[in-house]
Design a protein around this motif. Structure first.
Motif, PDB file in Angstrom:
ATOM      1  N   SER A 121       0.807  -1.229   0.000  1.00 13.20           N
ATOM      2  CA  SER A 121       0.000   0.000   0.000  1.00 13.20           C
ATOM      3  C   SER A 121       0.836   1.273   0.000  1.00 13.20           C
ATOM      4  O   SER A 121       0.333   2.346  -0.365  1.00 13.20           O
ATOM      5  N   ASP A 122       2.106   1.187   0.378  1.00 11.56           N
ATOM      6  CA  ASP A 122       2.982   2.362   0.355  1.00 11.56           C
ATOM      7  C   ASP A 122       3.867   2.400  -0.886  1.00 11.56           C
ATOM      8  O   ASP A 122       4.648   3.339  -1.062  1.00 11.56           O
ATOM      9  N   TYR A 136      -0.030   2.098  -3.935  1.00  9.87           N
ATOM     10  CA  TYR A 136      -0.388   3.352  -3.264  1.00  9.87           C
ATOM     11  C   TYR A 136      -1.517   4.103  -3.969  1.00  9.87           C
ATOM     12  O   TYR A 136      -2.475   4.552  -3.334  1.00  9.87           O
TER      13      TYR A 136
END
Length: 369
Positions: free
Chosen positions: A224-225, A229
């Motif tokens: 997710s980073d 993202y």
């Protein structure tokens, strides 16, 4: 003559498209004012540039609506040479402009243009005209089907070098539909479709960054980073909108959380701020455009007009499908803009020119009907 033309013009089609563009301008302002303020110290900077493109596109819409579509057939050889020239020019170091590891733009004075938007339109005109002329021997693969495909393959590979697999694929689909509607044999269509799909899969899986995009859209929360993202923040925006939305201009994700909020992911901003209502505006507008385009093709008597209407209509629909599919996680992120809505002068101008040509085709179809 001109008065009769105005009476027969498809005014409802023009009105819906222009209202759709105005809706897009409002959403571009809403999605872009934070980044405009941070980077240019002017909340209206990107909106002003988009408004300029709309005015230019609006003028070109009415010019192309008046110019008889048959002229494009006579200019066909020039269109092909222009397409290949632009695509080679982009790849020359020092001439092509590189952004985000992609070389897709050219500087023209103070303007930055994306020639591939024009190439999409020119290739559809080329395919429509050539296959309309080859109706008598469309069953002959070597003589009737193959020659235009060699040009298309050249264009596909040049766009792939930018690199831009999304745009390259977005050109293949409407051109494939033109070939389908031209009456080519089923066995030829099956073989060509299999080859095209195999080629796209091969190019997607043999490039590390493309493979990362393909894998990230399947489970964006796993990274997710990183690679996930954009999509994760798109989900947050859509979830925040709910049914009624947060209100126009009140979205949170565009405030530095959602990358490309005013371009590739503007639909996420629309969903967050206008909810299901905003989604319905976009969906029904595209469905109206598709229905109108197919109707123009059905009413047209000239094979060139029929194929051109199909190609232009499904060029719009293909781009819309790619963009909407990416925003909601059903398709990999391709960087294809949302037609008539996303920030991007080249895309908006070409979409309005496309509308003008469809209006001209509609006029001739209504005249003969």
């Amino acid at each position: 003559m001109f008065v009769n033309y105005i009476k027969r013009i498809d005014s409802l089609f023009v009105t819906i498209v222009l209202l759709f563009c105005l809706f897009g301008l409002v959403m571009v302002y809403s999605a872009s004012f934070p980044i405009s303020l941070m980077q240019h110290e002017d909340a209206r900077f990107l909106f002003s540039k988009q408004l300029q493109s709309f005015v230019i596109g609006f003028i070109l819409l009415f010019i192309t609506a008046i110019v008889p579509y048959r002229i494009y057939g006579k200019l066909n050889p020039f269109f092909v040479m222009l397409s290949i020239f632009f695509l080679i020019l982009i790849l020359i170091p020092g001439i092509g402009v590189e952004r985000n590891h992609s070389q897709r733009w050219l500087h023209v004075g103070s303007l930055v243009i994306q020639p591939t938007e024009l190439v999409k339109l020119l290739m559809i005109i080329y395919f429509s005209y050539i296959y309309a002329k080859k109706q008598e021997y469309i069953d002959d693969f070597k003589k009737g089907v193959l020659p235009p495909l060699l040009i298309l393959a050249t264009v596909f590979l040049l766009i792939l070098k930018q690199p831009d697999l999304g745009t390259a694929t977005a050109i293949l689909i409407p051109c494939g539909l033109i070939l389908l509607c031209s009456g080519a044999r089923k066995i030829h269509l099956i073989l060509l479709t299999s080859t095209a799909v195999g080629g796209i899969v091969f190019f997607a899986l043999t490039s590390s960054y493309r493979l990362k995009r393909v894998l990230s859209f399947q489970n964006p929360f796993q990274d997710s980073d990183g690679s996930g993202y954009q999509l994760v923040n798109s989900y947050y925006a859509i979830g925040n909108g709910g049914i009624w939305g947060q209100g126009l201009g009140k979205g949170i994700q565009k405030l530095g959380f959602l990358p490309e909020a005013h371009t590739d992911f503007i639909m996420a901003v629309i969903s967050e701020e206008l909810g299901v209502f905003g989604l319905l505006i976009v969906i029904f507008s595209y469905l109206f455009i598709m229905r109108r385009g197919v109707r123009i093709a059905i009413l047209s008597k000239d094979p060139f007009a029929k194929l051109l209407a199909i190609g232009l209509t499904f060029q719009i629909m293909t781009q819309a499908l790619f963009n909407l599919g990416a925003v909601c996680g059903l398709l990999p992120i391709t960087g294809v803009p949302l037609p008539f809505i996303s920030y991007g002068g080249s895309s908006l101008i070409i979409m309005l020119i496309t509308t003008g040509i469809l209006v001209n085709l509609s006029y001739h179809a209504r005249k003969h009907a």
